[in-house]
Every structure is written in structure tokens, then in C-alpha cells.
Write an enzyme that holds these catalytic residues in place. Structure first.
Site, mmCIF file in Angstrom:
data_model
loop_
_atom_site.group_PDB
_atom_site.id
_atom_site.type_symbol
_atom_site.label_atom_id
_atom_site.label_comp_id
_atom_site.label_asym_id
_atom_site.label_seq_id
_atom_site.Cartn_x
_atom_site.Cartn_y
_atom_site.Cartn_z
ATOM 1 N N GLY A 110 3.781 56.551 61.159
ATOM 2 C CA GLY A 110 4.918 56.543 60.249
ATOM 3 C C GLY A 110 5.596 55.192 60.266
ATOM 4 N N MET A 112 8.202 54.187 62.027
ATOM 5 C CA MET A 112 8.658 53.715 63.330
ATOM 6 C C MET A 112 7.760 54.126 64.484
ATOM 7 S SD MET A 112 12.729 54.495 62.876
ATOM 8 C CE MET A 112 12.422 56.092 62.124
ATOM 9 N N VAL A 115 1.380 58.552 66.313
ATOM 10 C CA VAL A 115 1.038 59.740 67.095
ATOM 11 C C VAL A 115 -0.430 59.651 67.489
ATOM 12 C CG1 VAL A 115 0.964 62.252 67.158
ATOM 13 C CG2 VAL A 115 2.750 61.095 65.840
ATOM 14 N N LYS A 130 3.666 60.762 70.793
ATOM 15 C CA LYS A 130 4.308 59.959 69.756
ATOM 16 C C LYS A 130 5.068 58.830 70.430
ATOM 17 C CE LYS A 130 7.555 60.259 65.865
ATOM 18 N NZ LYS A 130 8.381 61.179 65.018
ATOM 19 N N ASP A 220 13.961 66.762 56.512
ATOM 20 C CA ASP A 220 12.779 66.078 55.970
ATOM 21 C C ASP A 220 11.594 67.029 55.929
ATOM 22 O OD1 ASP A 220 11.405 63.943 54.851
ATOM 23 O OD2 ASP A 220 10.728 63.170 56.796
#
Length: 396
Positions: A110, A112, A115, A130, A220
Site C-alpha cells: 500500500g 505506507m 504485507v 505488515k 475504508d
């Protein structure tokens, strides 16, 4: 792109106020006038930060709260822009063995974090690890990991991924989760059979119910943030944009904050209102609608984009039209989640869970008994309106 640097077209400079925050979403959805659309893309070609933002929107990635401009930041060549430009490839690469976990392969990345599938060197088990991969983690990245750790630590439920450990390496936080061997809902190829989607909806609602009961709003919910196991169990993941609520069920009010993935935002969130349980349920409705049909309903024009409740063309009517044979009770539940006015949606996830489970029992009964009663028979609440939205919402 409010408060952004100047827009250019043919050497003409236009003030940044020509595009507002909601215009960014409108551009993404193809709803801007042609002249403004040209200006926006011309500007993005010269502004790395805004170009990155548009690419992020195009891929359906989450929009963190500080992507909403609060102050101008200096850029090169004397220009100023409110958005911090990011370089996706400029990331930290973790070692092969990280704090006792042997990294096997990348599962996902993603803005930031990344994983990895990892093997616990202390035992014979696989986990999902992560880790923050920013070269220089800023406050936002650190806060996101801290928020996710706090949120997941509160929730223990079969429909929410379990966190096993929190740690830090080289100043970068990491989280260790149970490894869920399945596919994200984003990897599925809709439209799916609606009975299968009904089962998924029950699991999603149960996961949200557990989170909301613990004072956590996800903020989200989207296909990429839920994993479907081979046995049909669905698990919510990625609480990095979560927020915590009190007894009122509403996120604390502060500065204007637009958080989440624009494609799945409730209309009031796009306008800067505080998140509530109802806004999470709106995202759930969108996700389920998309799984059923492979697309989203048309949106009304304007800053507060929402589904246009034209007579006979509400979400339930569209589901019935696009997906003949769908249970009308299930269609009405989805439509209730997608009501433009938050007060007309289900008030709480536990009510949505109860309704979905009741619909699923009725569907199963119809299949086994060859008796086809009205889907709302004995439900204990009024039948749907013509538009497919539940009547008498005060009971929710």
C-alpha cells in the site's frame, strides 16, 4: 484540488480555487465539464503531487486525511502545492529475516506498508507481517500503524483478522497477523451469484458489528480490505484509517477530514462530515452492490455525489433490473444501506446483521420447501417502499 498550485492552459494561469476537493472526485468519476477536465489534467502533468493523487484515485487506493489540503507546501521552480509528492519506488526493503520472522514473499503493498507472508522462526507456522516500508516514516505513517494496532487489539471476532504481535525494527513499526489463506474480494470477478454475495454480506456486517461494538469505525471498507477464505468465511483487514468513537457512535469533530477510498465514500464523508456507523454501512452497501452486478449505480451530479433516487430507479430497482431473480428482500436491504440521507440507513450494524440473517433464512426456506412466501413475511418490520428503501426507518 483546492489550495493547489496554479493551473495552466496555453500559458494562461488560473487560480487554484477553480478546482475544489470534491472536483477531484468528480474528475475521477468523469463528471467534470470538458474545459475544467482539460485544465486539471494539464495541471497534473506539471505537478508530481497531484499526478500521484489522481493515479491513486484511479487505482481505488485509500485517501488519507492529510491528502485534504490544510496548508501550502513549497515545491521546486517557485511553485507551491498542498500535496506532498511521493515516489512509490523509494521504499525501504526489509531484511530476509525480520525480528525472528523469515519473509517468504510479498502479499501486497500500500502507500505506507507492505504485507509479507512470513514463517515464524520460533515455531512451525505462517503469519502475515505488515511492515512500514517508507524510507523515512513520517507522523502519518507511524500514526496509521499505531491506530491499526489499537483497533485490532480491541476486536476479537471470526470476521475480523486477528493480530498476534506488534514490534519495531530500524525505527519502523510492524504488525503480525494470522495468515488468512484466501482471496481478497478485489480478486473476485463480479458479478457473483447473489446467494453467494448474501453470505459474504452477512460476514461483512458481522465484522463491522464487532468493530462498532468495540468503538471502532473502519472508514475504508472496500473489496481490497476483506479476505474470503475457501470455506466462505470473510474477514475484515486493514484498519489503518480507523477511528475511535464514544457512546454516540460518531467520530470526534475536528478539522475537516476526508478519509477513505473515494469510490466507496458515503456522500456526507465527501463533504467533510464526521464518520459514523452509518457511513461504514454505506460502504458495505456499495461493496455488496458491486459484487452482485459488477458495477456501481449512477451517481447524481454535484459535490455530494450520491445515488440519484429517481422514481423506480433506486438501488433496489437497479438490482432487480440488472440481476433478474435476486431476492427482493436482499435488494431492499442493500438499498437501505445506500440511502443518500444517513438517517434513512440502518442505524447500527447489529440491526443490519439481524435483517441479513433473516433474509438468508427465508431464502434457504424457500429453496428447501418449494414455498415462496413474500421475503418480508414475518420479518417483524415493514415491507420496502417502491424505491426499495425500507419503510419506517425509525424502527432501526
Amino acid at each position: 484540488m483546492r489550495d493547489c498550485c496554479l493551473l495552466f492552459q496555453g500559458g494562461t494561469q488560473l487560480p487554484s480555487s477553480c478546482l475544489r476537493d470534491e472536483d477531484v472526485v468528480a474528475l475521477f468519476e468523469g463528471r467534470l465539464p470538458v474545459s475544467v477536465n482539460v485544465l486539471a489534467h494539464h495541471h497534473a502533468a506539471r505537478c508530481a503531487a497531484c499526478r500521484t493523487l489522481l493515479v491513486t484515485l484511479a487505482h481505488g487506493d485509500a485517501l488519507p486525511s492529510d491528502s485534504v489540503p490544510l496548508a501550502l507546501l513549497p515545491l521546486e521552480q517557485g511553485r507551491r502545492c498542498s500535496r506532498r509528492p511521493s515516489v512509490p519506488d523509494a521504499t525501504w526493503t526489509p531484511p530476509a529475516v525480520l525480528d525472528g520472522f523469515r519473509l517468504e514473499r510479498l502479499l501486497g503493498r500500500g502507500g505506507m506498508g507492505a504485507v509479507y507472508l512470513a514463517q515464524d522462526a520460533r515455531g512451525d507456522r505462517r503469519v502475515a507481517l505488515k511492515v512500514c516500508v517508507a524510507l523515512q516514516p513520517d507522523e502519518r505513517a507511524l500514526a496509521s500503524f499505531a491506530t491499526e494496532a489499537r483497533a485490532i487489539a480491541r476486536i476479537q471476532h471470526p470476521n475480523v483478522v486477528t493480530m498476534e504481535r506488534v514490534g519495531e525494527v530500524d525505527g519502523r513499526p510492524y504488525l503480525v497477523y494470522e495468515y488468512v489463506d484466501g482471496k481478497s474480494l478485489a480478486e473476485l470477478r463480479p458479478p457473483l451469484p447473489w446467494p453467494r454475495v448474501l453470505d459474504i454480506a452477512v460476514g461483512l456486517a458481522a465484522g463491522l458489528r464487532a468493530a462498532h461494538q468495540c468503538g471502532v469505525l473502519h472508514r475504508d471498507l472496500k473489496p481490497g480490505n476483506a479476505i474470503l477464505e475457501p470455506d466462505g468465511t470473510v474477514k475484515l483487514i486493514d484498519f489503518g484509517l480507523a477511528t475511535f468513537v464514544g457512546s454516540g457512535g460518531t467520530a470526534p469533530r475536528g478539522v475537516r477530514e476526508v478519509v477513505g477510498t473515494p469510490r466507496y465514500m458515503a456522500p456526507e464523508i465527501r463533504m467533510g462530515e464526521s464518520a459514523t456507523a452509518r457511513s461504514d454501512l454505506y460502504a458495505l452497501g456499495l461493496l455488496v452492490f458491486e459484487l452482485c452486478t459488477g458495477r456501481l449505480p449512477p451517481v447524481r451530479r454535484g459535490a455530494c455525489a450520491a445515488f440519484k433516487p429517481e422514481a423506480g430507479r433506486g438501488p433496489a430497482a437497479l438490482l432487480t433490473e440488472w440481476l433478474p431473480g435476486i431476492d427482493p428482500g436482499f435488494a431492499a436491504v442493500i438499498a437501505c444501506c445506500l440511502a443518500e440521507d444517513p438517517s434513512e440507513r440502518f442505524a447500527q450494524a447489529d440491526v443490519l446483521c439481524a435483517v441479513l440473517e433473516h433474509v438468508r433464512r427465508l431464502v434457504a426456506f424457500q429453496r428447501t420447501s418449494r414455498v415462496f412466501p413474500t421475503p418480508w413475511m414475518g420479518a417483524g418490520f415493514p415491507p420496502p417502499k417502491d424505491e426499495g428503501i425500507l419503510a419506517g426507518h425509525n424502527v432501526f
